[in-house]
Design an enzyme around this catalytic site. Structure first.
Site, PDB file in Angstrom:
ATOM      1  N   GLY A 148      -6.876   1.308   0.988  1.00 43.45           N
ATOM      2  CA  GLY A 148      -6.195   2.122  -0.030  1.00 43.45           C
ATOM      3  C   GLY A 148      -5.804   1.318  -1.253  1.00 43.45           C
ATOM      4  O   GLY A 148      -4.625   1.213  -1.587  1.00 43.45           O
ATOM      5  N   ALA A 149      -6.817   0.765  -1.958  1.00 45.54           N
ATOM      6  CA  ALA A 149      -6.479  -0.208  -3.014  1.00 45.54           C
ATOM      7  C   ALA A 149      -6.823   0.242  -4.434  1.00 45.54           C
ATOM      8  O   ALA A 149      -6.814  -0.578  -5.338  1.00 45.54           O
ATOM      9  CB  ALA A 149      -7.161  -1.535  -2.707  1.00 45.54           C
ATOM     10  N   ASP A 160     -12.113   7.046   4.846  1.00 43.37           N
ATOM     11  CA  ASP A 160     -10.830   7.639   5.217  1.00 43.37           C
ATOM     12  C   ASP A 160     -10.199   6.762   6.290  1.00 43.37           C
ATOM     13  O   ASP A 160     -10.722   6.661   7.401  1.00 43.37           O
ATOM     14  CB  ASP A 160     -11.065   9.069   5.738  1.00 43.37           C
ATOM     15  CG  ASP A 160      -9.751   9.719   6.186  1.00 43.37           C
ATOM     16  OD1 ASP A 160      -8.700   9.054   6.113  1.00 43.37           O
ATOM     17  OD2 ASP A 160      -9.806  10.893   6.601  1.00 43.37           O
ATOM     18  N   ASN A 216      -2.655  -0.869   4.102  1.00 46.12           N
ATOM     19  CA  ASN A 216      -1.806  -0.380   3.015  1.00 46.12           C
ATOM     20  C   ASN A 216      -1.937   1.125   2.781  1.00 46.12           C
ATOM     21  O   ASN A 216      -0.990   1.759   2.324  1.00 46.12           O
ATOM     22  CB  ASN A 216      -2.165  -1.134   1.730  1.00 46.12           C
ATOM     23  CG  ASN A 216      -1.549  -0.492   0.511  1.00 46.12           C
ATOM     24  OD1 ASN A 216      -0.363  -0.661   0.235  1.00 46.12           O
ATOM     25  ND2 ASN A 216      -2.346   0.288  -0.238  1.00 46.12           N
ATOM     26  N   SER A 229       7.653   0.560   5.432  1.00 50.10           N
ATOM     27  CA  SER A 229       8.590   0.981   4.382  1.00 50.10           C
ATOM     28  C   SER A 229      10.011   0.791   4.903  1.00 50.10           C
ATOM     29  O   SER A 229      10.241   0.906   6.123  1.00 50.10           O
ATOM     30  CB  SER A 229       8.371   2.463   4.063  1.00 50.10           C
ATOM     31  OG  SER A 229       9.452   2.950   3.287  1.00 50.10           O
ATOM     32  N   TYR A 231       6.985  10.764   7.612  1.00 50.36           N
ATOM     33  CA  TYR A 231       6.716   9.458   6.999  1.00 50.36           C
ATOM     34  C   TYR A 231       7.499   8.354   7.720  1.00 50.36           C
ATOM     35  O   TYR A 231       6.951   7.296   8.065  1.00 50.36           O
ATOM     36  CB  TYR A 231       7.099   9.541   5.521  1.00 50.36           C
ATOM     37  CG  TYR A 231       6.822   8.313   4.697  1.00 50.36           C
ATOM     38  CD1 TYR A 231       5.521   8.002   4.287  1.00 50.36           C
ATOM     39  CD2 TYR A 231       7.860   7.470   4.286  1.00 50.36           C
ATOM     40  CE1 TYR A 231       5.276   6.881   3.501  1.00 50.36           C
ATOM     41  CE2 TYR A 231       7.615   6.361   3.502  1.00 50.36           C
ATOM     42  CZ  TYR A 231       6.323   6.065   3.108  1.00 50.36           C
ATOM     43  OH  TYR A 231       6.089   4.957   2.318  1.00 50.36           O
ATOM     44  N   ALA A 264       8.659   8.347  10.744  1.00 49.16           N
ATOM     45  CA  ALA A 264       8.119   8.149  12.098  1.00 49.16           C
ATOM     46  C   ALA A 264       6.855   7.296  12.030  1.00 49.16           C
ATOM     47  O   ALA A 264       6.656   6.383  12.839  1.00 49.16           O
ATOM     48  CB  ALA A 264       7.824   9.500  12.747  1.00 49.16           C
ATOM     49  N   LYS A 291       6.053   5.096   9.732  1.00 49.49           N
ATOM     50  CA  LYS A 291       6.362   3.732   9.294  1.00 49.49           C
ATOM     51  C   LYS A 291       7.106   2.953  10.380  1.00 49.49           C
ATOM     52  O   LYS A 291       6.934   1.749  10.519  1.00 49.49           O
ATOM     53  CB  LYS A 291       7.161   3.770   7.991  1.00 49.49           C
ATOM     54  CG  LYS A 291       6.368   4.338   6.800  1.00 49.49           C
ATOM     55  CD  LYS A 291       5.120   3.520   6.520  1.00 49.49           C
ATOM     56  CE  LYS A 291       4.377   3.932   5.270  1.00 49.49           C
ATOM     57  NZ  LYS A 291       3.163   3.136   5.060  1.00 49.49           N
ATOM     58  N   ILE A 329       9.271   0.955  -5.048  1.00 48.02           N
ATOM     59  CA  ILE A 329       8.281   0.259  -5.882  1.00 48.02           C
ATOM     60  C   ILE A 329       7.707   1.275  -6.877  1.00 48.02           C
ATOM     61  O   ILE A 329       7.339   2.392  -6.477  1.00 48.02           O
ATOM     62  CB  ILE A 329       7.133  -0.326  -5.011  1.00 48.02           C
ATOM     63  CG1 ILE A 329       7.669  -1.125  -3.812  1.00 48.02           C
ATOM     64  CG2 ILE A 329       6.192  -1.170  -5.866  1.00 48.02           C
ATOM     65  CD1 ILE A 329       8.469  -2.367  -4.124  1.00 48.02           C
TER      66      ILE A 329
HETATM   67  P1  NAP Z   1      -0.265   5.309  -4.016  1.00 46.64           P
HETATM   68  O1  NAP Z   1       0.039   4.887  -5.410  1.00 46.64           O
HETATM   69  O2  NAP Z   1      -0.183   6.747  -3.661  1.00 46.64           O
HETATM   70  O3  NAP Z   1      -1.708   4.739  -3.608  1.00 46.64           O
HETATM   71  C1  NAP Z   1      -2.235   5.016  -2.344  1.00 46.64           C
HETATM   72  C2  NAP Z   1      -3.604   4.395  -2.191  1.00 46.64           C
HETATM   73  O4  NAP Z   1      -4.066   4.698  -0.866  1.00 46.64           O
HETATM   74  C3  NAP Z   1      -4.641   4.973  -3.151  1.00 46.64           C
HETATM   75  O5  NAP Z   1      -5.512   3.942  -3.539  1.00 46.64           O
HETATM   76  C4  NAP Z   1      -5.386   6.000  -2.285  1.00 46.64           C
HETATM   77  O6  NAP Z   1      -6.750   6.155  -2.670  1.00 46.64           O
HETATM   78  C5  NAP Z   1      -5.324   5.342  -0.912  1.00 46.64           C
HETATM   79  N1  NAP Z   1      -5.423   6.280   0.194  1.00 46.64           N
HETATM   80  C6  NAP Z   1      -4.643   7.359   0.461  1.00 46.64           C
HETATM   81  N2  NAP Z   1      -5.049   7.956   1.586  1.00 46.64           N
HETATM   82  C7  NAP Z   1      -6.111   7.240   2.052  1.00 46.64           C
HETATM   83  C8  NAP Z   1      -6.963   7.341   3.167  1.00 46.64           C
HETATM   84  N3  NAP Z   1      -6.816   8.316   4.074  1.00 46.64           N
HETATM   85  N4  NAP Z   1      -7.950   6.431   3.317  1.00 46.64           N
HETATM   86  C9  NAP Z   1      -8.116   5.426   2.433  1.00 46.64           C
HETATM   87  N5  NAP Z   1      -7.337   5.273   1.352  1.00 46.64           N
HETATM   88  C10 NAP Z   1      -6.344   6.172   1.155  1.00 46.64           C
HETATM   89  O7  NAP Z   1       0.715   4.566  -2.973  1.00 46.64           O
HETATM   90  P2  NAP Z   1       1.608   3.223  -3.137  1.00 46.64           P
HETATM   91  O8  NAP Z   1       2.915   3.605  -3.696  1.00 46.64           O
HETATM   92  O9  NAP Z   1       0.811   2.151  -3.763  1.00 46.64           O
HETATM   93  O10 NAP Z   1       1.863   2.878  -1.601  1.00 46.64           O
HETATM   94  C11 NAP Z   1       1.010   2.020  -0.860  1.00 46.64           C
HETATM   95  C12 NAP Z   1       1.604   1.804   0.531  1.00 46.64           C
HETATM   96  O11 NAP Z   1       2.933   1.292   0.409  1.00 46.64           O
HETATM   97  C13 NAP Z   1       1.725   3.095   1.346  1.00 46.64           C
HETATM   98  O12 NAP Z   1       1.456   2.827   2.706  1.00 46.64           O
HETATM   99  C14 NAP Z   1       3.183   3.474   1.174  1.00 46.64           C
HETATM  100  O13 NAP Z   1       3.648   4.248   2.243  1.00 46.64           O
HETATM  101  C15 NAP Z   1       3.837   2.103   1.117  1.00 46.64           C
HETATM  102  N6  NAP Z   1       5.133   2.111   0.443  1.00 46.64           N
HETATM  103  C16 NAP Z   1       5.251   2.450  -0.866  1.00 46.64           C
HETATM  104  C17 NAP Z   1       6.502   2.419  -1.474  1.00 46.64           C
HETATM  105  C18 NAP Z   1       6.715   2.761  -2.919  1.00 46.64           C
HETATM  106  O14 NAP Z   1       7.881   2.774  -3.343  1.00 46.64           O
HETATM  107  N7  NAP Z   1       5.685   3.005  -3.705  1.00 46.64           N
HETATM  108  C19 NAP Z   1       7.622   2.071  -0.715  1.00 46.64           C
HETATM  109  C20 NAP Z   1       7.466   1.743   0.604  1.00 46.64           C
HETATM  110  C21 NAP Z   1       6.223   1.756   1.187  1.00 46.64           C
HETATM  111  P3  NAP Z   1      -7.365   7.583  -3.139  1.00 46.64           P
HETATM  112  O15 NAP Z   1      -6.603   7.983  -4.366  1.00 46.64           O
HETATM  113  O16 NAP Z   1      -8.784   7.315  -3.403  1.00 46.64           O
HETATM  114  O17 NAP Z   1      -7.104   8.521  -1.992  1.00 46.64           O
END
Ligand code: NAP
Length: 248
Positions: free
Chosen positions: A13-14, A64, A91, A143, A156, A158, A160, A189
């Site tokens: 998920g990058a 996926d 991620n 998280s 979410y 559960a 994490k 973030i």
């Molecule tokens: P984001 O901006 O929504 O980006 C998510 C990424 O994951 C996108 O590149 C998306 O690609 C990909 N993705 C989603 N579903 C997927 C799947 N089924 N298979 C493969 N790729 C998938 O999220 P983020 O804020 O960077 O968060 C990244 C991680 O950090 C997550 O696990 C989130 O729970 C965790 N996190 C985030 C925060 C925060 O404050 N942002 C806080 C705590 C934890 P596509 O667009 O191509 O689907």
């Protein structure tokens, strides 16, 4: 100093947000980087170019994370392209927030499938390769919500929290083979995921951050570089927060 020189990493998920930040920081530190995405093909192409411009190999694969079949194909493609897997960052993650009263079974299952089953899929599909190498570092992006719970995010939280128990079990099972597994818990973030959060809610979150700013993807990526590098070879089974002190 390049801390990951000669290593090969996978980041799920990058194409944006934290995953993108980790992929780029890994490349800056000398690692070849494979990464996955679900639907953002254009963003994947541009990330590939940015990684290659840093002088390392890139491999972007549409997959996926919730599908075992698709994950096995990613691992096989990565081994064929790079010959090794040294670091895996789980991620990929989604939210489907709702108060429990209104949360559908589908919303619950979809979040568990993408956020938790994905970690099982990647670990299971890659462990034979890591066991053969007798080395490797799993880094699972959980998280702070997995530690504290959050109203409207039972699914979410559960998923994490589940990642934490899973990671500690993997750390215990694989330590004797030189394989490490750790959890990173980001706080608030600034990414597209948090852009969806209401302004009032953001204000409330930030009031509880002693360092008084939202985190950046680089804040999380810097810890991942450390956990993927040889600077952390005595660290496994740990849960480390990157949250400006929000949870302590
Ligand atoms: P984001 O901006 O929504 O980006 C998510 C990424 O994951 C996108 O590149 C998306 O690609 C990909 N993705 C989603 N579903 C997927 C799947 N089924 N298979 C493969 N790729 C998938 O999220 P983020 O804020 O960077 O968060 C990244 C991680 O950090 C997550 O696990 C989130 O729970 C965790 N996190 C985030 C925060 C925060 O404050 N942002 C806080 C705590 C934890 P596509 O667009 O191509 O689907």
């Amino acid at each position: 100093m390049q801390l990951l020189s000669g290593k090969s990493a996978l980041v799920t998920g990058a194409t944006r947000g934290i995953g993108r930040g980790i992929a780029l920081e890994f490349a800056k530190n000398g690692a070849n980087v494979a990464f996955t995405y679900r639907s953002s093909g254009e963003a994947a192409d541009s990330l590939t170019r940015e990684i290659e411009a840093l002088g390392v190999k890139a491999l972007g694969i549409q997959s996926d994370a919730g599908s075992m079949e698709s994950t096995e194909a990613v691992i096989n493609a990565m081994v064929a392209a790079f010959g090794a897997i040294d670091i895996i960052v789980n991620n990929a993650g989604i939210t489907k927030d709702n108060l429990l009263m209104r949360m559908s079974e589908e919303q619950f299952n979809e979040v568990i499938q993408t956020n938790l089953n994905s970690v099982f899929n990647t670990t299971k599909a890659s462990m034979r390769q890591l066991l053969k190498q007798r080395s490797g570092s799993y880094i699972n992006i959980s998280s702070v919500v997995g530690l504290t719970g959050n109203a409207g995010q039972a699914n979410y939280a559960a998923s994490k929290a589940g990642m934490i128990g899973f990671t500690k079990s993997v750390a215990k099972e694989l330590a004797s083979r030189g394989i490490r597994a750790n959890v990173v818990c980001p706080g608030f973030i600034a990414t597209e995921m948090t852009e969806a959060v209401a302004e009032e809610e953001v204000k409330k979150w930030l009031e509880n951050v002693p360092l008084k700013r939202p985190g950046t993807p680089k804040d999380v990526a810097d810890l991942c570089v450390f956990l993927g590098s040889d600077l952390s070879t005595y660290i496994t089974g740990q849960v480390i927060n990157v949250d400006g002190g929000m949870v302590m």
